[in-house]
Scaffold this active site. Structure first.
Site, PDB file in Angstrom:
ATOM      1  N   SER A 145       0.868  -0.978  -0.188  1.00 41.67           N
ATOM      2  CA  SER A 145      -0.047  -0.177  -0.061  1.00 41.67           C
ATOM      3  C   SER A 145       0.929   1.117  -0.030  1.00 41.67           C
ATOM      4  O   SER A 145       2.030   1.307   0.373  1.00 41.67           O
ATOM      5  CB  SER A 145      -0.790  -0.060   1.259  1.00 41.67           C
ATOM      6  OG  SER A 145      -1.614   1.141   1.583  1.00 41.67           O
ATOM      7  N   TYR A 155      -1.201  -0.996  10.215  1.00 45.71           N
ATOM      8  CA  TYR A 155      -1.319  -1.151   8.952  1.00 45.71           C
ATOM      9  C   TYR A 155      -0.189  -0.812   7.878  1.00 45.71           C
ATOM     10  O   TYR A 155       0.470  -1.458   7.215  1.00 45.71           O
ATOM     11  CB  TYR A 155      -2.754  -0.641   8.420  1.00 45.71           C
ATOM     12  CG  TYR A 155      -3.055  -0.956   7.023  1.00 45.71           C
ATOM     13  CD1 TYR A 155      -3.735  -2.035   6.807  1.00 45.71           C
ATOM     14  CD2 TYR A 155      -2.661   0.191   6.112  1.00 45.71           C
ATOM     15  CE1 TYR A 155      -4.158  -2.282   5.473  1.00 45.71           C
ATOM     16  CE2 TYR A 155      -3.003  -0.233   4.912  1.00 45.71           C
ATOM     17  CZ  TYR A 155      -3.704  -1.131   4.115  1.00 45.71           C
ATOM     18  OH  TYR A 155      -4.124  -1.577   3.131  1.00 45.71           O
TER      19      TYR A 155
END
Length: 264
Positions: A145, A155
Site C-alpha cells: 500500500s 497497517y
C-alpha cells in the site's frame, strides 16, 4: 467448487482475499485472460458464488479454499495447495484495517492483522518462489500500500514490511524467470473504508477503480517491475515522499489518523 487439479494447459493463479475488492478484481481479470484459479478467503458463500460465475462465463476451472490467514491452519492449508499443485501466479492480496489506534487495539487483534498482512505473505511467497524457481517460471504479486510510506499505525508498518520483503525476494530471484512485484495502491473504491465504518477521505479524483489497480499491476508484473504504483498522481506522490522529512511524514500521518478515528 471442489478441487480439480487434473492436467490443464491453462496457466493457474492463486488469489488470497478473493471474495471482494481487489482480490475479486484480480480473479475476474485473470479469468478473462483464461487462467484457472484458486480462490482463497474466509467467506465460503461469496467464494462459491464467484467460482461458479467464473466457470460459467469464462469456461475455466475455479477451486475454492476457505482459510483464515490470521491462523497457522489457514496459512498451512494454502501453503499445501502451492506445494502440491502447480501455481503459476500467486497474488497475496488479503488484508484489512483496524478501527482503533495502536493504544486502543487489543494486542491479539494487532497480531492477527500483522499475520495476514505480513506473516502469511512472507510464508506463502517463499513456498511459491521455491517451487517456481525449481519449475523455471512463475510470478508473485504482493499487495502492499502507499500507506507503507506513512506512519499510520500497524497497517502502515505491516505494509512497509511487505514492501521491503518483496524487494528483497526480487533481489534474490534476479536473473531467474520468476518475477516478484509489490503493488502500492493509494485510495481504491472497495469496501475497505465501509468495513472500518469511516467516510472515504479526500476529493473524488484521488480514488482509483479496482480495474485501474488490477490492470496496471498485472501489466507491471508481466514486464518484470519490482514495484508497481497505479495512478500517475500516486506515482508522483511516492516520488515526492522520498524527499519529505520524516518529521513531516509523522505529523501528517498522525493528523490523518486522528481525523479518521473522530469519524468512526
Amino acid at each position: 467448487m471442489t478441487a480439480d487439479r487434473t492436467a490443464s494447459t491453462r496457466p493457474r493463479a492463486l488469489v488470497t482475499g478473493a471474495s471482494s475488492g481487489l482480490g475479486r478484481g484480480y480473479a475476474l481479470a485473470l479469468a478473462r485472460d483464461r487462467y484457472d484459479l484458486v480462490l482463497v478467503a474466509r467467506d465460503e458463500a461469496r467464494l462459491q458464488e464467484l467460482a461458479g460465475r467464473l466457470e460459467r462465463e469464462s469456461e475455466i476451472r475455479a477451486e475454492v479454499v476457505v482459510a483464515d490467514l490470521a491462523t497457522r491452519s489457514g496459512i498451512e492449508a494454502v501453503g499445501d495447495v502451492i506445494r502440491t499443485s502447480r501455481v503459476d501466479l500467486l497474488i497475496n492480496n488479503a488484508g484489512y484495517g483496524l478501527r482503533e489506534g495502536l493504544l486502543d487495539s487489543d494486542l491479539a487483534v494487532v497480531a492477527d492483522q500483522d499475520m495476514v498482512l505480513t506473516g502469511a505473505v512472507r510464508e506463502l511467497s517463499l513456498i511459491a518462489a521455491k517451487a517456481m524457481r525449481a519449475r523455471g517460471r512463475g510470478g508473485i504479486i504482493n499487495v502492499s500500500s502507499l500507506a507503507a510510506l506513512t506512519t499510520m499505525g500497524q497497517y502502515a508498518a505491516s505494509k512497509m514490511s511487505t514492501l521491503v520483503f518483496t524487494e528483497a525476494l526480487a533481489g534474490e530471484l534476479r536473473g531467474s524467470p520468476v518475477t516478484v512485484t509489490a503493488v502500492l495502491p493509494g485510495f481504491v473504491r472497495t469496501r475497505f473504508h465501509e468495513r472500518l465504518r469511516v467516510e472515504r477521505p479526500g476529493p473524488g479524483w484521488i480514488w482509483l477503480s479496482v480495474r485501474q489497480v488490477v490492470v496496471t499491476s498485472l501489466r507491471d508484473a508481466r514486464n518484470g517491475r519490482v514495484v508497481s504504483i497505479p495512478g500517475a498522481t500516486y506515482r508522483a506522490a511516492a516520488l515526492i515522499a522520498r524527499f519529505v522529512p520524516r518529521g513531516l511524514v509523522r505529523w501528517g500521518s498522525a493528523g490523518f489518523s486522528l481525523a479518521r478515528r473522530d469519524e468512526s
